[in-house]
Write an enzyme that holds these catalytic residues in place. Structure first.
Site: not given
Ligand code: NAD
Length: 263
Positions: A108, A126, A134, A159, A225
């Site tokens: 996001v 997401h 709002c 809002c 990953n």
């Molecule tokens: P998750 O936290 O479930 O998984 C993230 C994975 O990425 C983990 O396995 C972690 O070990 C791995 N990881 C971390 N750093 C890494 C790197 N540098 N290189 C490779 N792998 C790496 O995240 P997800 O599967 O995206 O699901 C979680 C939810 O988190 C999503 O729905 C998302 O909306 C939300 N989210 C988004 C943000 C963002 O927008 N940046 C941040 C936090 C959570």
């Protein structure tokens, strides 16, 4: 050749031969920009209770709203000063090479667009934290503006037009995903040649169905990953490690292959 060099070469080969590469990203692509993921070792769920991130709690509990606003606008998930990292730029390079069919992201943070990927190629399953919405009249406010109100001491922003409740424009647990974005992501997943998953545990539904549909429709599934994912058993190539280093290497090798083809 080391195992990693061999795997990088294999992925580069798949991408160089492909017409439509779909990239699926999770929170792990943005940790190298300084945004914590959810389930990694320094993830958000080490500090916060996921139960507090449901739409029901957000609507019914002022204290929960206060914690979320703080986290999303000025705390760990604040996006305003965050910059894209090598993984985001590697994906932009794919578009420049004419290979990118789309980026379906669970993130996001808007960093794919900030790195230069065309807006129409980014599918944010997401939602988008660059704005608050709002719940009364639908008016959208830039998150920077809301963050300023919070910094000035407002705890539960409303809002200005209708006094309705504001909500960050990201999907909370229990909320519907944006249906048009989901449908277009599904459509592209069934038509891509290669689907590359980056930085996701693939444990959040229905988002994690996108790479699954791609594999079922015959695309080659590549998963990069740190740590295991729920779809490792479906992957044609599974690379363990940091997305930034690995995607940079892959792009370098795709470029070299394409240049060789032209000579
Ligand atoms: P998750 O936290 O479930 O998984 C993230 C994975 O990425 C983990 O396995 C972690 O070990 C791995 N990881 C971390 N750093 C890494 C790197 N540098 N290189 C490779 N792998 C790496 O995240 P997800 O599967 O995206 O699901 C979680 C939810 O988190 C999503 O729905 C998302 O909306 C939300 N989210 C988004 C943000 C963002 O927008 N940046 C941040 C936090 C959570």
């Amino acid at each position: 050749m080391t195992d990693l060099t061999h795997q990088v070469e294999e992925v580069a080969h798949l991408i160089a031969d492909a017409k439509r590469v779909l990239v699926f990203t999770g929170a792990g692509v943005s940790t190298e920009s300084g945004i914590p993921d959810f389930r990694g070792t320094d993830g958000i769920w080490q500090k916060y209770d996921p139960e507090d991130f449901t739409i029901q709690k957000f609507l019914s509990d002022k204290q929960v709203r206060k914690v979320q606003w703080q986290l999303l606008s000025t705390g760990d998930l604040s996006m305003s000063k965050i910059q894209p990292n090598p993984t985001h730029f590697a994906i932009t390079e794919l578009e420049n090479m004419g290979k990118l069919y789309g980026v379906v992201t669970q993130n996001v943070d808007g960093l794919h667009q900030k790195a230069g990927v065309s807006r129409e190629k980014v599918f944010q399953l997401h939602g988008d934290l660059s704005h608050a919405v709002c719940l009364g009249c639908g008016h959208r406010y830039p998150m920077d503006m809301v963050a300023e109100w919070l910094n000035q001491g407002m705890e539960d922003p409303a809002c200005y037009l209708c006094m309705g409740m504001l909500k960050p424009d990201a999907v909370l647990f229990g909320e519907q995903l944006p249906i048009k974005v989901l449908m277009e992501s599904e459509r592209r997943s069934r038509k891509c040649d290669v689907c590359v998953v980056l930085g996701s545990t693939l444990s959040v539904y229905p988002a994690c169905l996108i790479p699954q549909y791609a594999a079922q429709a015959g695309a080659s599934l590549v998963i990069i990953n740190m740590g295991p994912t729920e779809l490792d058993h479906l992957a044609h190539i599974r690379i363990e490690g940091k997305a930034g280093d690995i995607t940079t290497k892959i792009i370098r090798r795709v470029k070299a292959r394409l240049e060789d083809e032209h000579d």
